[in-house]
Design an enzyme around this catalytic site. Structure first.
Site, short mmCIF file in Angstrom:
data_model
loop_
_atom_site.label_atom_id
_atom_site.label_comp_id
_atom_site.label_asym_id
_atom_site.label_seq_id
_atom_site.Cartn_x
_atom_site.Cartn_y
_atom_site.Cartn_z
N SER A 264 0.83 -1.20 0.00
CA SER A 264 0.00 0.00 0.00
C SER A 264 0.87 1.25 0.00
CB SER A 264 -0.87 0.01 1.25
OG SER A 264 -0.05 0.21 2.40
N LYS A 265 0.21 2.33 -0.27
CA LYS A 265 0.84 3.64 -0.24
C LYS A 265 1.47 3.88 1.13
CE LYS A 265 -1.94 7.20 -0.12
NZ LYS A 265 -3.03 8.12 -0.46
#
Length: 509
Positions: A264-265
């Site tokens: 994920s970011k």
RNA sequence: GCCGCGUUGGUCAAGGGGUUAAGACGCCUCCCUUUCACGGAGGAAUCACGGGUUCGAAUCCCGUACGUGGUACCA
């Protein structure tokens, strides 16, 4: 099917930055299509109006351009199967939804969000923490299956907000052959009656993907493994609407994982590596997420590292150009299991590509970076020569600043600890005399400088090695960089002498 | 919870009944280089577990564990 032209599609929703995994999906699509002389289509899946993000679509195309993965058809590249934005195809979907209802494969549901929430809440138990709108509950809800036909017609005519849901059959085994996972099967009764057409008239992904893949004549559909669970819905829709024989072949790609779970970011921010292809600026949150490009990656390296994250050609080769990938890629050799992204290895790929590619491929980007850091580049030939000389020492494009900066601006700090402990008056004398000889040197080239340096060292009875490190610190400021005499030769006579003299005052202070 | 998918060193991975179980990244040692790299030579480190099947299992089968995805009028 076999004789049809291969057509694949990448179908992002324009809701934010373009993720590593997204680019890899694009890549595999692209490689597969190009190898078979097919078409690569980009379709924008913007059916969720609440998640629309300004600029996201343009950003996606910019990323594709940077990667060199250009679509044959898309909202910006045109094509015969447009429009390529689902929001612009809205009217198309309704017809199919109604066809499904007419044939008994779907039904109208009038339940409000509140009613849905109540159902989920009432039916929730420890055994069943997330109740579905499925065969067990559909007859207890407000839909065209439970209310009289006349009443349904009335509600529809009055414009009552409603959705269309698929009616999942009871205990039917739905199976298909995935290009990566082989046989996959599901029991239809464990999947819920997914909404096909939303109350705002937009289709959900489930309906849109099937209708558009059909209308756009998609032959092979690659998507992330997160879609595998909803494959039965899509298969049923194909069966009901267009016939299973026309359905594209599916390939569910393994996920790319972060240090803890799906990449994920957040992982990027936490562990200090990029997750998006290019910088993504979320204006609503005023948040900038770093991209591989800006971090100093070459597109060739980015593509390469993504390609081999979940695929290999069975040999020991690891460095592949896009053309080689087109030639060698095969879907059969794509791994089933998700792969954890390793930034250290990613950097290695970039380092290899920096060494492999000539400076002419990335000099301009490095130059822009230098300029942004306040260094003027007036002589491109000189600039390129310098880059060529230091490129073995760079892992990311941004490393050139540190590795080559001193060729343009003299150091203002010196690693004096490296010289001072062994500094002597004899060395000062040597360098003073050396400057004189340099000034008198007719041929300013590497070997001439080295020759007089070594001869003079001999007359001073100092080992050349004892003097080379100090000279490096004088010219560079630190203990790094290519051969000292190469550096002297490149920066020129005046600059060399000036740097030695300046450093002498520091060393003797 | 239920359903799907998966599981070879720390990471990426080759291998799909008999191998000393490749290779790469990273880490360590050494060589090269009186800098830092590049390059070269070595090293430590692996078949999730339990049952089968078989003369023989990392490889086939069944369980278990673990991981992961889904379980939205998001894609």
């Amino acid at each position: 099917m076999a004789d049809k032209k291969v057509r694949v599609r990448f179908a992002p929703s324009p809701t934010g930055g373009l993720h590593l995994g997204g680019v890899r999906t694009v890549l595999y699509n692209y490689l597969f299509a190009k190898q078979l002389g097919g078409d690569f289509i980009v379709r924008i899946e913007d059916t969720d109006q609440t998640r629309f993000v300004e600029g996201a679509e343009a950003y996606i195309f910019k990323c594709l351009e940077w990667c060199g993965l250009l679509p044959d058809e898309s909202p910006v590249h045109g094509g015969q199967y447009g429009p390529y934005r689902q929001s612009e195809r809205k009217v198309l979907y309704k017809k199919y939804a109604e066809e499904l209802v007419a044939n008994g494969y779907a039904y109208y549901a009038f339940d409000t969000p509140e009613e849905l929430g109540k159902m989920r809440n009432d039916l929730k138990t420890d055994e069943n923490p997330s109740p579905q709108y499925d065969g067990n509950v559909r007859m207890k809800m407000r839909n065209s299956l439970t209310i009289a036909a006349a009443e349904t017609d009335r509600l529809l005519k009055e414009g009552t907000l409603h959705v269309v849901r698929i009616k999942m059959p009871d205990h039917e085994t739905i199976s298909f052959t995935d290009m990566i996972h082989q046989e996959v099967s599901f029991d239809s009764s464990v999947v819920d009656d997914k909404v096909l057409l939303k109350a705002d008239g937009m289709p959900t992904y489930h309906l849109a993907v099937v209708v558009d893949d059909y209308l756009m004549k998609i032959t092979h559909a690659f998507r992330g493994e997160e879609w595998l669970s909803s494959a039965p819905v899509h298969i049923l829709l194909w069966k009901y609407l267009f016939g299973l024989e026309n359905m594209p072949q599916w390939a569910h790609l393994p996920l790319i994982m972060g240090p803890s779970g799906k990449l994920s970011k957040r992982d990027g921010a936490k562990y200090g590596f990029p997750v998006f292809a290019m910088n993504w600026n979320d204006k609503s949150k005023n948040e900038l997420t770093e991209g591989f490009k800006e971090r100093g990656f070459l597109p060739e390296a980015f593509i390469n590292l993504l390609a081999v994250l979940g695929w290999n050609d069975g040999t020991e080769q690891e460095i592949f150009s896009l053309d080689e990938l087109i030639e060698k890629f095969s879907i059969d050799r794509v791994h089933k299991a998700g792969a954890k992204f390793d930034f250290e290895k990613a950097k290695w790929f970039n380092q290899e590509w920096i060494k492999k590619l000539g400076v002419e491929n990335y000099g301009l980007r490095v130059k822009e970076y230098f300029i942004s850091r306040g260094i003027e580049i007036t002589d491109d030939a000189y600039f390129n020569k310098v880059l060529e000389l230091v490129k073995d020492r760079c892992i990311l494009l941004t490393d050139f600043y540190e590795q080559a900066g001193y060729f343009f601006v003299a150091a203002s700090q010196w690693d004096t600890e490296a010289v001072k402990p062994k500094w002597t008056d004899g060395k000062t004398a040597f360098f003073n005399e050396f400057c004189g000889q340099l000034n008198a040197l007719a041929d300013w080239d590497t070997s001439s400088i080295e020759t007089i340096f070594k001869e003079l060292a001999a007359t001073h009875a100092i080992k050349p090695g004892e003097l080379q490190l100090p000279m490096r610190i004088m010219l560079v400021g630190g203990k790094f960089g290519p051969a000292v005499f190469e550096i002297a030769s490149l920066i020129g006579k005046e600059e060399t002498v000036a740097r030695i003299k300046k450093a002498l005052t520091i060393f003797n202070a």
